[in-house]
Structures are given as C-alpha cells and as structure tokens.
Design a protein around this motif. Structure first.
Motif, mmCIF file in Angstrom:
data_model
loop_
_atom_site.group_PDB
_atom_site.id
_atom_site.type_symbol
_atom_site.label_atom_id
_atom_site.label_comp_id
_atom_site.label_asym_id
_atom_site.label_seq_id
_atom_site.Cartn_x
_atom_site.Cartn_y
_atom_site.Cartn_z
ATOM 1 N N ALA A 231 -13.262 -11.331 9.784
ATOM 2 C CA ALA A 231 -11.832 -10.748 9.598
ATOM 3 C C ALA A 231 -12.094 -9.954 8.428
ATOM 4 N N ALA A 232 -11.850 -8.466 8.622
ATOM 5 C CA ALA A 232 -11.890 -7.661 7.607
ATOM 6 C C ALA A 232 -10.496 -7.747 6.832
ATOM 7 N N ALA A 233 -10.473 -7.353 5.616
ATOM 8 C CA ALA A 233 -9.146 -7.542 4.735
ATOM 9 C C ALA A 233 -7.974 -6.707 5.276
ATOM 10 N N ARG A 234 -6.974 -7.351 5.151
ATOM 11 C CA ARG A 234 -5.832 -6.674 5.886
ATOM 12 C C ARG A 234 -4.880 -6.382 4.562
ATOM 13 N N THR A 235 -3.693 -5.614 4.776
ATOM 14 C CA THR A 235 -2.663 -5.246 4.205
ATOM 15 C C THR A 235 -1.439 -6.199 4.999
ATOM 16 N N HIS A 236 -0.833 -6.468 4.178
ATOM 17 C CA HIS A 236 0.563 -7.196 4.719
ATOM 18 C C HIS A 236 1.913 -6.518 4.172
ATOM 19 N N GLY B 126 -0.462 -15.317 8.261
ATOM 20 C CA GLY B 126 -1.923 -14.770 8.308
ATOM 21 C C GLY B 126 -2.361 -14.187 7.311
ATOM 22 N N VAL B 127 -1.937 -14.369 6.041
ATOM 23 C CA VAL B 127 -2.624 -13.811 4.888
ATOM 24 C C VAL B 127 -3.722 -14.752 4.500
ATOM 25 N N ARG B 128 -4.867 -14.026 4.208
ATOM 26 C CA ARG B 128 -6.200 -14.849 4.055
ATOM 27 C C ARG B 128 -6.815 -13.987 2.598
ATOM 28 N N VAL B 129 -7.450 -15.002 1.752
ATOM 29 C CA VAL B 129 -8.088 -14.533 0.611
ATOM 30 C C VAL B 129 -8.645 -13.241 0.848
ATOM 31 N N GLY B 130 -8.453 -12.133 -0.056
ATOM 32 C CA GLY B 130 -8.978 -10.831 -0.137
ATOM 33 C C GLY B 130 -8.074 -9.794 0.714
ATOM 34 N N ASP B 131 -6.939 -10.424 1.342
ATOM 35 C CA ASP B 131 -5.928 -9.449 1.921
ATOM 36 C C ASP B 131 -5.097 -9.026 0.728
ATOM 37 N N THR B 132 -4.496 -7.816 1.001
ATOM 38 C CA THR B 132 -3.358 -7.211 0.124
ATOM 39 C C THR B 132 -2.027 -7.606 0.762
ATOM 40 N N VAL B 133 -1.400 -7.860 -0.415
ATOM 41 C CA VAL B 133 0.255 -7.826 0.032
ATOM 42 C C VAL B 133 0.978 -6.603 -0.537
ATOM 43 N N ALA B 134 1.656 -5.925 0.120
ATOM 44 C CA ALA B 134 2.112 -4.713 -0.481
ATOM 45 C C ALA B 134 3.809 -4.785 -0.459
ATOM 46 N N ASP C 124 5.371 -4.532 -10.210
ATOM 47 C CA ASP C 124 6.284 -3.810 -10.743
ATOM 48 C C ASP C 124 6.560 -2.865 -9.506
ATOM 49 N N LEU C 125 7.880 -2.793 -9.294
ATOM 50 C CA LEU C 125 8.521 -2.211 -8.084
ATOM 51 C C LEU C 125 9.423 -1.446 -8.338
ATOM 52 N N GLN C 126 9.139 -0.051 -8.752
ATOM 53 C CA GLN C 126 10.321 1.076 -9.321
ATOM 54 C C GLN C 126 11.053 1.312 -7.921
ATOM 55 N N PRO C 127 12.236 1.994 -8.030
ATOM 56 C CA PRO C 127 12.899 2.208 -6.882
ATOM 57 C C PRO C 127 12.266 3.083 -5.948
ATOM 58 N N GLY C 128 12.192 2.840 -4.680
ATOM 59 C CA GLY C 128 11.629 3.620 -3.560
ATOM 60 C C GLY C 128 10.275 3.730 -3.644
ATOM 61 N N ALA C 129 9.435 2.822 -4.573
ATOM 62 C CA ALA C 129 8.046 2.793 -4.664
ATOM 63 C C ALA C 129 7.557 1.534 -3.931
ATOM 64 N N THR C 130 6.189 1.610 -3.795
ATOM 65 C CA THR C 130 5.275 0.536 -3.247
ATOM 66 C C THR C 130 4.435 -0.005 -4.057
ATOM 67 N N GLY C 131 4.337 -1.312 -4.425
ATOM 68 C CA GLY C 131 3.273 -1.837 -5.354
ATOM 69 C C GLY C 131 2.594 -2.941 -4.638
ATOM 70 N N SER C 132 1.378 -3.170 -4.930
ATOM 71 C CA SER C 132 0.607 -4.199 -4.234
ATOM 72 C C SER C 132 -0.174 -5.248 -5.183
ATOM 73 N N ALA C 133 -0.776 -6.219 -4.431
ATOM 74 C CA ALA C 133 -1.555 -7.027 -5.234
ATOM 75 C C ALA C 133 -2.468 -7.568 -4.044
ATOM 76 N N VAL C 134 -3.779 -7.900 -4.489
ATOM 77 C CA VAL C 134 -4.709 -8.592 -3.742
ATOM 78 C C VAL C 134 -4.792 -9.996 -3.979
ATOM 79 N N MET C 135 -4.783 -10.513 -2.677
ATOM 80 C CA MET C 135 -4.888 -12.089 -2.984
ATOM 81 C C MET C 135 -6.136 -12.715 -3.004
ATOM 82 N N ARG C 136 -6.565 -13.114 -4.476
ATOM 83 C CA ARG C 136 -7.457 -13.552 -4.740
ATOM 84 C C ARG C 136 -7.841 -15.033 -4.525
ATOM 85 N N ALA C 137 -6.852 -16.008 -4.263
ATOM 86 C CA ALA C 137 -7.043 -17.512 -3.995
ATOM 87 C C ALA C 137 -6.263 -18.065 -2.973
ATOM 88 N N ALA C 138 -6.833 -18.898 -2.257
ATOM 89 C CA ALA C 138 -5.911 -19.760 -1.252
ATOM 90 C C ALA C 138 -4.703 -20.370 -1.986
#
Ligand SMILES: [Cu+2]
Length: 103
Positions: A19-24, A39-47, A68-82
């Motif tokens: 499975a390729a990394a996905r963004t949730h 269905g988030v897996r290690v290596g996926d991004t959560v936005a 950090d989530l400014q008004p109207g903005a999108t921020g994301s993090a890569v999930m590095r661990a289960a």
C-alpha cells in the motif's frame, strides 16, 4: 448490492500489494475535530483542514505531532509510528481527537 459492487470496483485499483502512503483529511469546524480517519498506516499523512475563524492546533498528548492550524489553513503530519495517539487543541482543551495508526 449494486452500490457495494460498484464501490469494490472503484477501490480495487487503489489498493496495490504494498500500500502506498496516503493522506487522510480531518476537517476542523465549529470548534470540533472531525471523525478519526480509518485505516491510517505508518507513513501515511494526516491533514487537518481548519474551517474555523479561530487558530487551532492538533497536538499529540505524547508529543509525536504538533500541528499549527491558522484560520482557513491546512496543516499535516506524517505518522511515523504505530499506536493510538490522542490529541487536543492547545488553545481549546475541550477539542480532542484520536489517531489510530497501524503498522
Ligand atoms: Cu482550538
């Protein structure tokens, strides 16, 4: 029945053997985090998409992410661990959520 088979067909090409990394995406609206993604897996991004007029953060209780989530903005993090990662907004502690990451 018809709907289910159509869905299965639509999803089939999106699930390769490795499975390729996905963004949730989690929508932040009206002082609430949207439902936890499935269905988030290690290596996926959560936005997080902040639709509020307020600044928020998505801050893991154990510190593995702090977005950090400014008004109207999108921020994301890569999930590095289960694991299971509860998080909250630093400015509004009543805003909480949880990300479950599978290996
Ligand atoms: Cu907030």
């Amino acid at each position: 029945m018809l709907l289910m088979s159509a869905g299965a067909l639509a999803f089939a090409p999106a699930l390769p053997a490795a499975a390729a990394a996905r963004t949730h995406t989690i929508v932040v609206d009206k002082m609430k985090f949207g439902p936890a993604p499935i269905g988030v897996r290690v290596g996926d991004t959560v936005a997080w998409v902040n639709r509020d007029i307020f600044r928020h953060t998505a801050t893991a209780r154990n510190g593995v992410f702090d977005v950090d989530l400014q008004p109207g903005a999108t921020g994301s993090a890569v999930m590095r661990a289960a694991g299971t990662f509860p998080y909250a907004c630093r400015f509004h502690p009543a805003m909480t959520g949880q990300i479950v990451v599978a290996a």
